[in-house]
Design a protein around this motif. Structure first.
Motif, PDB file in Angstrom:
ATOM      1  N   GLN A 155       0.848  -1.191   0.000  1.00  8.99           N
ATOM      2  CA  GLN A 155       0.000   0.000   0.000  1.00  8.99           C
ATOM      3  C   GLN A 155       0.891   1.250   0.000  1.00  8.99           C
ATOM      4  O   GLN A 155       0.958   1.985   0.975  1.00  8.99           O
ATOM      5  CB  GLN A 155      -0.918   0.021   1.223  1.00  8.99           C
ATOM      6  CG  GLN A 155      -2.048   1.028   1.116  1.00  8.99           C
ATOM      7  CD  GLN A 155      -2.580   1.386   2.489  1.00  8.99           C
ATOM      8  OE1 GLN A 155      -1.967   2.166   3.224  1.00  8.99           O
ATOM      9  NE2 GLN A 155      -3.725   0.828   2.840  1.00  8.99           N
ATOM     10  N   PRO A 156       1.591   1.503  -1.130  1.00  8.06           N
ATOM     11  CA  PRO A 156       2.469   2.681  -1.196  1.00  8.06           C
ATOM     12  C   PRO A 156       1.680   3.972  -0.940  1.00  8.06           C
ATOM     13  O   PRO A 156       0.501   4.049  -1.294  1.00  8.06           O
ATOM     14  CB  PRO A 156       3.009   2.642  -2.630  1.00  8.06           C
ATOM     15  CG  PRO A 156       2.850   1.225  -3.067  1.00  8.06           C
ATOM     16  CD  PRO A 156       1.617   0.729  -2.368  1.00  8.06           C
ATOM     17  N   ARG A 157       2.322   4.952  -0.298  1.00  2.82           N
ATOM     18  CA  ARG A 157       1.616   6.197   0.046  1.00  2.82           C
ATOM     19  C   ARG A 157       2.363   7.443  -0.409  1.00  2.82           C
ATOM     20  O   ARG A 157       2.113   8.531   0.096  1.00  2.82           O
ATOM     21  CB  ARG A 157       1.417   6.279   1.558  1.00  2.82           C
ATOM     22  CG  ARG A 157       0.406   5.284   2.085  1.00  2.82           C
ATOM     23  CD  ARG A 157       0.201   5.442   3.572  1.00  2.82           C
ATOM     24  NE  ARG A 157      -0.590   4.329   4.092  1.00  2.82           N
ATOM     25  CZ  ARG A 157      -0.624   3.985   5.378  1.00  2.82           C
ATOM     26  NH1 ARG A 157       0.088   4.674   6.258  1.00  2.82           N
ATOM     27  NH2 ARG A 157      -1.367   2.981   5.779  1.00  2.82           N
ATOM     28  N   ASP A 158       3.311   7.281  -1.328  1.00  4.97           N
ATOM     29  CA  ASP A 158       4.070   8.453  -1.763  1.00  4.97           C
ATOM     30  C   ASP A 158       3.603   8.942  -3.128  1.00  4.97           C
ATOM     31  O   ASP A 158       4.315   9.691  -3.803  1.00  4.97           O
ATOM     32  CB  ASP A 158       5.577   8.138  -1.796  1.00  4.97           C
ATOM     33  CG  ASP A 158       5.914   7.004  -2.775  1.00  4.97           C
ATOM     34  OD1 ASP A 158       5.009   6.213  -3.126  1.00  4.97           O
ATOM     35  OD2 ASP A 158       7.079   6.925  -3.195  1.00  4.97           O
ATOM     36  N   GLY A 159       2.384   8.535  -3.536  1.00  7.08           N
ATOM     37  CA  GLY A 159       1.851   9.003  -4.806  1.00  7.08           C
ATOM     38  C   GLY A 159       2.254   8.144  -5.981  1.00  7.08           C
ATOM     39  O   GLY A 159       1.889   8.427  -7.117  1.00  7.08           O
ATOM     40  N   ASP A 160       3.008   7.089  -5.722  1.00  7.27           N
ATOM     41  CA  ASP A 160       3.426   6.148  -6.768  1.00  7.27           C
ATOM     42  C   ASP A 160       2.834   4.796  -6.408  1.00  7.27           C
ATOM     43  O   ASP A 160       3.201   4.214  -5.389  1.00  7.27           O
ATOM     44  CB  ASP A 160       4.960   6.082  -6.794  1.00  7.27           C
ATOM     45  CG  ASP A 160       5.501   5.178  -7.896  1.00  7.27           C
ATOM     46  OD1 ASP A 160       4.745   4.323  -8.407  1.00  7.27           O
ATOM     47  OD2 ASP A 160       6.693   5.320  -8.233  1.00  7.27           O
ATOM     48  N   PRO A 161       1.887   4.300  -7.229  1.00  8.72           N
ATOM     49  CA  PRO A 161       1.206   3.052  -6.837  1.00  8.72           C
ATOM     50  C   PRO A 161       2.062   1.794  -6.946  1.00  8.72           C
ATOM     51  O   PRO A 161       1.660   0.732  -6.481  1.00  8.72           O
ATOM     52  CB  PRO A 161       0.019   2.981  -7.813  1.00  8.72           C
ATOM     53  CG  PRO A 161       0.383   3.841  -8.965  1.00  8.72           C
ATOM     54  CD  PRO A 161       1.328   4.898  -8.449  1.00  8.72           C
ATOM     55  N   ARG A 162       3.233   1.891  -7.530  1.00  8.81           N
ATOM     56  CA  ARG A 162       4.070   0.697  -7.677  1.00  8.81           C
ATOM     57  C   ARG A 162       4.637   0.243  -6.326  1.00  8.81           C
ATOM     58  O   ARG A 162       4.965   1.069  -5.477  1.00  8.81           O
ATOM     59  CB  ARG A 162       5.221   0.977  -8.643  1.00  8.81           C
ATOM     60  CG  ARG A 162       4.774   1.294 -10.066  1.00  8.81           C
ATOM     61  CD  ARG A 162       5.952   1.689 -10.941  1.00  8.81           C
ATOM     62  NE  ARG A 162       6.634   2.865 -10.402  1.00  8.81           N
ATOM     63  CZ  ARG A 162       7.871   3.233 -10.716  1.00  8.81           C
ATOM     64  NH1 ARG A 162       8.570   2.514 -11.584  1.00  8.81           N
ATOM     65  NH2 ARG A 162       8.410   4.313 -10.177  1.00  8.81           N
ATOM     66  N   ALA A 163       4.763  -1.066  -6.150  1.00  9.13           N
ATOM     67  CA  ALA A 163       5.350  -1.618  -4.927  1.00  9.13           C
ATOM     68  C   ALA A 163       6.795  -1.132  -4.788  1.00  9.13           C
ATOM     69  O   ALA A 163       7.493  -0.934  -5.785  1.00  9.13           O
ATOM     70  CB  ALA A 163       5.309  -3.142  -4.959  1.00  9.13           C
ATOM     71  N   SER A 164       7.225  -0.944  -3.559  1.00 14.07           N
ATOM     72  CA  SER A 164       8.536  -0.362  -3.270  1.00 14.07           C
ATOM     73  C   SER A 164       9.349  -1.321  -2.403  1.00 14.07           C
ATOM     74  O   SER A 164       8.808  -1.940  -1.482  1.00 14.07           O
ATOM     75  CB  SER A 164       8.323   0.968  -2.522  1.00 14.07           C
ATOM     76  OG  SER A 164       9.527   1.651  -2.305  1.00 14.07           O
ATOM     77  N   TYR A 165      10.638  -1.472  -2.720  1.00 12.12           N
ATOM     78  CA  TYR A 165      11.495  -2.332  -1.881  1.00 12.12           C
ATOM     79  C   TYR A 165      12.954  -1.944  -2.082  1.00 12.12           C
ATOM     80  O   TYR A 165      13.280  -1.129  -2.963  1.00 12.12           O
ATOM     81  CB  TYR A 165      11.273  -3.820  -2.213  1.00 12.12           C
ATOM     82  CG  TYR A 165      11.837  -4.261  -3.546  1.00 12.12           C
ATOM     83  CD1 TYR A 165      11.119  -4.088  -4.729  1.00 12.12           C
ATOM     84  CD2 TYR A 165      13.097  -4.849  -3.626  1.00 12.12           C
ATOM     85  CE1 TYR A 165      11.636  -4.503  -5.951  1.00 12.12           C
ATOM     86  CE2 TYR A 165      13.622  -5.267  -4.852  1.00 12.12           C
ATOM     87  CZ  TYR A 165      12.885  -5.088  -6.007  1.00 12.12           C
ATOM     88  OH  TYR A 165      13.397  -5.478  -7.212  1.00 12.12           O
ATOM     89  N   VAL A 166      13.826  -2.553  -1.259  1.00 12.24           N
ATOM     90  CA  VAL A 166      15.257  -2.260  -1.293  1.00 12.24           C
ATOM     91  C   VAL A 166      16.042  -3.571  -1.320  1.00 12.24           C
ATOM     92  O   VAL A 166      15.651  -4.549  -0.681  1.00 12.24           O
ATOM     93  CB  VAL A 166      15.657  -1.421  -0.048  1.00 12.24           C
ATOM     94  CG1 VAL A 166      17.164  -1.430   0.195  1.00 12.24           C
ATOM     95  CG2 VAL A 166      15.159   0.018  -0.193  1.00 12.24           C
ATOM     96  N   LEU A 167      17.121  -3.598  -2.069  1.00 10.04           N
ATOM     97  CA  LEU A 167      18.081  -4.706  -2.001  1.00 10.04           C
ATOM     98  C   LEU A 167      19.359  -4.197  -1.357  1.00 10.04           C
ATOM     99  O   LEU A 167      19.831  -3.102  -1.674  1.00 10.04           O
ATOM    100  CB  LEU A 167      18.398  -5.238  -3.408  1.00 10.04           C
ATOM    101  CG  LEU A 167      17.374  -6.193  -4.031  1.00 10.04           C
ATOM    102  CD1 LEU A 167      17.770  -6.505  -5.473  1.00 10.04           C
ATOM    103  CD2 LEU A 167      17.239  -7.483  -3.228  1.00 10.04           C
ATOM    104  N   PHE A 168      19.901  -4.992  -0.432  1.00 13.52           N
ATOM    105  CA  PHE A 168      21.162  -4.676   0.247  1.00 13.52           C
ATOM    106  C   PHE A 168      22.205  -5.688  -0.187  1.00 13.52           C
ATOM    107  O   PHE A 168      21.950  -6.889  -0.196  1.00 13.52           O
ATOM    108  CB  PHE A 168      20.967  -4.747   1.764  1.00 13.52           C
ATOM    109  CG  PHE A 168      22.252  -4.817   2.548  1.00 13.52           C
ATOM    110  CD1 PHE A 168      23.160  -3.768   2.522  1.00 13.52           C
ATOM    111  CD2 PHE A 168      22.541  -5.934   3.327  1.00 13.52           C
ATOM    112  CE1 PHE A 168      24.354  -3.840   3.250  1.00 13.52           C
ATOM    113  CE2 PHE A 168      23.726  -6.010   4.057  1.00 13.52           C
ATOM    114  CZ  PHE A 168      24.630  -4.955   4.014  1.00 13.52           C
TER     115      PHE A 168
END
Ligand code: ZN
Length: 250
Positions: free
Chosen positions: A197-210
């Motif tokens: 449920q992204p909330r920054d105005g961008d409906p795409r799913a968000s994630y990070v790789l370390f």
């Protein structure tokens, strides 16, 4: 964690929120970006969306380290619903009815705080791991003294950011998509954004790789089948507001 061989890679994500389509899209995308050895999940695996059980089971099938979020606790009756707005509370009640005893014991066993390598993992903030939002320099500044690892990973706001320790305060920076950021000497609080449920105005799913050596993080966004998730939510009678907002990323 990181052995002598190839660098250790972790998929950092949070706020899956029972959104199986978004979760699956993130896993597939991360595998396309070199894959991962472990998943570090920042909580709120359930709540809002239509697939709480399948999301828990998909997470359990992966090598994962997961902390508890406010929705995870609320779904098993371990958090007070007064903290939730009416839409969220309605979804919590629906979610509670979908969980098997196994799902409930998984959620009940989640720690509020974990350390992995140079990171502390919490859902909210290191001061209040369940409820506090790290969204202001004041809160972030107060939190830097409350973890001992170089970096802290948070979720909860569903807003991707990097936040740098600056004197006794903090400075929020953007988190460029698709670009590697070398982890600095300075301490950081990092939010990978929300999967379900992204909330920054961008409906795409968000994630990070370390990647552990030399120590880089990468922020990715990935589209998923929003309409499929919305159709399931409407079929289950979940609040229309919660379905509609997925199209907006708000
Ligand atoms: Zn959340």
């Amino acid at each position: 964690m990181a052995g002598q061989g190839r660098p250790h890679r972790a998929l950092i994500l949070g706020d899956i929120h029972s959104n199986l389509e978004a979760f699956q899209a993130v896993l597939q995308d991360a595998r396309g970006h070199g894959g991962f050895d472990e998943v570090w999940c920042l909580g709120d695996t359930v709540g809002y969306g239509p697939d709480p059980g399948p999301c828990i089971e998909l997470l359990q099938a992966l090598p994962h380290h997961t902390v508890a979020g406010n929705h995870d606790l609320a779904a098993i009756g371990a958090a007070d619903l007064q903290w939730f707005n009416p839409h969220a509370a309605a979804a919590v009640r629906w979610t509670a009815g979908q969980l098997s005893p196994g799902h409930r014991s998984f959620l009940a066993g989640l720690p509020q705080r974990l350390e992995r390598g140079p990171f502390t993992l919490v859902h909210g903030s290191p001061r209040d791991p369940i409820y506090e939002y790290v969204v202001s320099p004041e809160v972030a500044g107060a939190c830097f003294g409350l973890f001992t690892t170089p970096y802290c990973l948070v979720g909860h706001s569903h807003l991707p950011f990097l936040c740098l320790e600056a004197g006794h305060g903090a400075q929020f920076l953007g988190f460029p998509e698709g670009q590697g950021v070398r982890l600095p000497e300075a301490r950081l609080i990092i939010n990978p954004g929300g999967v379900g449920q992204p909330r920054d105005g961008d409906p795409r799913a968000s994630y990070v790789l370390f990647e552990s050596a030399p120590g880089d993080i990468f922020h990715f966004r990935v589209p998923y089948d929003v309409a499929a998730t919305q159709a399931k939510m409407r079929r289950h009678g979940l609040p229309e507001h919660l379905a509609a907002r997925l199209s907006q990323g708000r």
